[in-house]
Structure formats: C-alpha cells, structure tokens
Design a protein around this motif. Structure first.
Motif, short mmCIF file in Angstrom:
data_model
loop_
_atom_site.label_atom_id
_atom_site.label_comp_id
_atom_site.label_asym_id
_atom_site.label_seq_id
_atom_site.Cartn_x
_atom_site.Cartn_y
_atom_site.Cartn_z
N THR A 100 0.85 -1.17 -0.18
CA THR A 100 -0.07 0.04 -0.04
C THR A 100 0.82 1.42 0.03
OG1 THR A 100 -1.79 -0.93 1.08
CG2 THR A 100 -1.75 1.24 1.34
N ILE A 101 1.77 1.21 0.75
CA ILE A 101 2.69 2.51 0.95
C ILE A 101 3.36 3.03 -0.44
CG2 ILE A 101 5.05 3.36 1.84
CD1 ILE A 101 4.31 1.56 4.40
N PRO A 102 3.82 2.32 -1.24
CA PRO A 102 4.31 3.00 -2.50
C PRO A 102 3.05 3.32 -3.48
CG PRO A 102 4.86 0.52 -2.59
CD PRO A 102 4.56 0.97 -1.15
N PHE A 103 2.16 2.45 -3.34
CA PHE A 103 0.79 2.71 -4.24
C PHE A 103 0.43 4.30 -3.94
CE2 PHE A 103 -3.52 2.14 -5.34
CZ PHE A 103 -3.46 1.59 -6.68
N VAL A 104 0.32 4.24 -2.56
CA VAL A 104 -0.35 5.51 -2.03
C VAL A 104 0.58 6.75 -2.48
CG1 VAL A 104 -1.09 6.89 -0.19
CG2 VAL A 104 -2.07 4.63 -0.34
N ALA A 105 1.63 6.55 -2.26
CA ALA A 105 2.84 7.56 -2.43
C ALA A 105 2.65 8.08 -3.80
CB ALA A 105 4.21 7.24 -2.05
N ARG A 106 2.74 7.04 -4.73
CA ARG A 106 2.59 7.62 -6.23
C ARG A 106 1.71 8.45 -6.63
NH1 ARG A 106 7.61 9.04 -7.81
NH2 ARG A 106 8.90 7.15 -8.42
N LEU A 148 -9.74 10.48 -3.83
CA LEU A 148 -9.94 9.41 -5.07
C LEU A 148 -8.86 8.34 -5.28
CD1 LEU A 148 -11.18 11.46 -8.07
CD2 LEU A 148 -12.54 9.90 -6.59
N ALA A 149 -7.47 8.87 -4.65
CA ALA A 149 -6.24 8.17 -4.55
C ALA A 149 -6.53 7.21 -3.37
CB ALA A 149 -5.08 8.80 -4.30
N VAL A 154 -8.08 1.45 -1.39
CA VAL A 154 -8.80 0.51 -0.82
C VAL A 154 -9.29 -0.42 -1.87
CG1 VAL A 154 -10.87 0.44 0.99
CG2 VAL A 154 -9.48 2.33 1.21
N VAL A 155 -10.04 0.06 -2.87
CA VAL A 155 -10.51 -0.85 -3.73
C VAL A 155 -9.61 -2.11 -4.22
CG1 VAL A 155 -11.39 -1.27 -5.99
CG2 VAL A 155 -12.31 0.59 -4.81
N SER A 205 -18.31 4.29 -4.33
CA SER A 205 -19.41 5.32 -4.13
C SER A 205 -19.15 6.21 -3.06
CB SER A 205 -20.85 4.57 -4.02
OG SER A 205 -21.14 3.75 -4.99
N ILE A 206 -18.62 5.82 -2.00
CA ILE A 206 -18.50 6.88 -0.88
C ILE A 206 -17.31 7.35 -1.15
CG2 ILE A 206 -17.59 6.72 1.58
CD1 ILE A 206 -19.06 4.33 1.94
N GLY A 207 -16.27 7.05 -1.87
CA GLY A 207 -15.14 7.85 -2.24
C GLY A 207 -15.38 8.84 -3.19
N ASP A 208 -16.30 8.64 -4.33
CA ASP A 208 -16.71 9.58 -5.17
C ASP A 208 -17.32 10.73 -4.61
OD1 ASP A 208 -15.54 8.11 -7.34
OD2 ASP A 208 -17.27 7.10 -8.02
N ARG A 209 -18.27 10.32 -3.78
CA ARG A 209 -19.27 11.50 -3.16
C ARG A 209 -18.18 12.30 -2.25
NH1 ARG A 209 -25.00 9.32 -0.62
NH2 ARG A 209 -25.74 8.50 -2.89
N LEU A 210 -17.08 11.99 -1.63
CA LEU A 210 -16.32 12.62 -0.79
C LEU A 210 -15.48 13.32 -1.77
CD1 LEU A 210 -14.99 10.15 2.10
CD2 LEU A 210 -16.65 11.93 2.05
N ALA A 211 -15.06 12.77 -2.76
CA ALA A 211 -14.09 13.70 -3.93
C ALA A 211 -15.18 14.92 -4.33
CB ALA A 211 -13.50 12.79 -4.97
N ARG A 212 -16.29 14.69 -4.64
CA ARG A 212 -17.18 15.77 -5.15
C ARG A 212 -17.38 16.84 -4.07
NH1 ARG A 212 -19.96 11.41 -7.96
NH2 ARG A 212 -21.44 11.42 -6.12
#
Length: 221
Positions: A100-106, A148-149, A154-155, A205-212
């Motif tokens: 997860t760490i390098p994935f999130v970092a990029r 969104l990242a 998480v997905v 869906s939750i992530g998209d709503r938060l991003a908006r």
C-alpha cells in the motif's frame, strides 16, 4: 445455503474488512507524507533534496513493480518477524501494508503535482513557510485527488486481500479457495464474488461522493 456457510462468509467478510482497514490506515499514514515529499523534493522545489528524491523514487518504483503474490512470498521472513507467523489475517496485513505504501505515495504525488504552481508561488510571495504551503495550499487543493487516490487504494486492497487467501491469509479469498474451489462448492464461490463486488461498489461510491464534496471548483450547470 446452510447457516454454517452463511456464518463462514460473514466471518470471512469481517476478516477482509479488518485486513483492508488496518493496511489502508497504516499504509496511508506512511504513504501520504511520502507522496508529498516526492512531489516537493525535486530540484528547486519546496524541500529540495534531489538525491533523496531519486533514491526514494527508485525504492517506490521497485516495490510497485513487484507482483503482489511474489511480494507476499518474498517477505515471509519479515512477516514472521513482525506478526510471529506467516499465515492468517494478522500476517496478511504485513504484505498488504508494504504494498500500500508505494501505491499511495505515487497517487498522492500525482495529485499534488496537479495543483496550479501559481498558487504555490503566490503563497510563498506572501511569506508562507514551506510547511504552510504544503498544509494550506497543496493538501487543501489536492483533497479531491487524494480522496480518489485513497479510494482506489482501498479498492485495490480488497483485491489484494483476496489474493492472500491463496497463501492462507484468511478472509474471503481463503474461503473461496478452500470451499468454493477445493471442495467444489460453486454457491460459496458465487457468494464470495458477490460480497467482494458489493464492497467495492460501496467504497467507490463513498469515495466519489467525498471527492465531489471536497472539489470546490465551479462547474457549469
């Protein structure tokens, strides 16, 4: 479906959520600051450290380019050192977190670099310190992208958590392999797939709503 199988699915779902939640939390706590540093430590940037940037970038790229299932096997000694065992839900959290760490970092680095450089220059011209620029400009403006990242992270972790079932990691993947595949119970396999799909759809869906919600840009009506 028997009550026993239903209970197994419920328990496996809980194990999957536990693995994903812990790995996402720990991975984000390390990955987000690392991503911010990678985005601001190049030549003539806020925290200019080109050599350190290149070294950390190479480590991040090497980890990201390693297939997850190979990573799980390769770090078994480290997993045993941290978790005391190489199988089970707690053991699976170790490779999940490392992936997860390098994935999130990029992803965070990419979101930070999309911020208008003019905003950074304006903030610095007004006397803001580098840390203030990061906190009040970069992170504030990049919130939709970072949200969104983290959602994508998480997905992806849900998929990775299913993969660790192949090496006794527990969760829905382990249940699907042991019962759906090895015991030839297609109803269990179908149930596992359905639960995974529902989890992914809900989180996306939750992530998209938060991003908006965080996106303050004016949109045409």
């Amino acid at each position: 479906m028997s009550p026993e199988i239903a209970w197994l699915i419920l328990r496996a779902t809980g194990q999957t959520l536990h693995m994903v939640a812990v790995a996402a939390a720990v991975g984000s706590l390390v990955g987000v600051p690392l991503g911010v540093f990678l985005a601001t430590s190049g030549k003539e940037e806020l925290f200019a450290a080109p050599m350190t940037n290149r070294i950390l970038g190479a480590i991040v790229n090497a980890t990201r380019s390693t297939p997850f299932i190979i990573l799980v096997v390769a770090i078994i000694p480290f997993t045993r050192l941290v978790a005391g065992t190489s199988i089970g839900t707690n053991a699976a959290i170790v490779p999940l977190t490392i992936a997860t760490i390098p994935f999130v970092a990029r992803l965070v680095e990419s979101a930070i670099r999309e911020v208008d450089p003019g905003l950074i220059e304006t903030a610095r011209a007004m006397g803001a310190s580098p840390l203030q620029v990061v906190w009040k400009v970069l992170l504030a403006e990049a919130r939709p992208g970072i949200t969104l990242a983290l959602t994508l992270t998480v997905v992806s972790l849900i998929g990775y958590s299913a993969m660790v079932g192949a090496v006794g990691g527990g969760g829905l993947g382990d249940l699907g392999i042991r019962y759906g595949y090895q015991r030839f119970m297609p109803d269990v396999m179908l149930a596992v797939v359905v639960v995974l799909i529902v989890l992914v759809q809900a989180i996306q869906s939750i992530g998209d709503r938060l991003a908006r919600h965080f996106d303050k840009r004016i949109r045409p009506r």
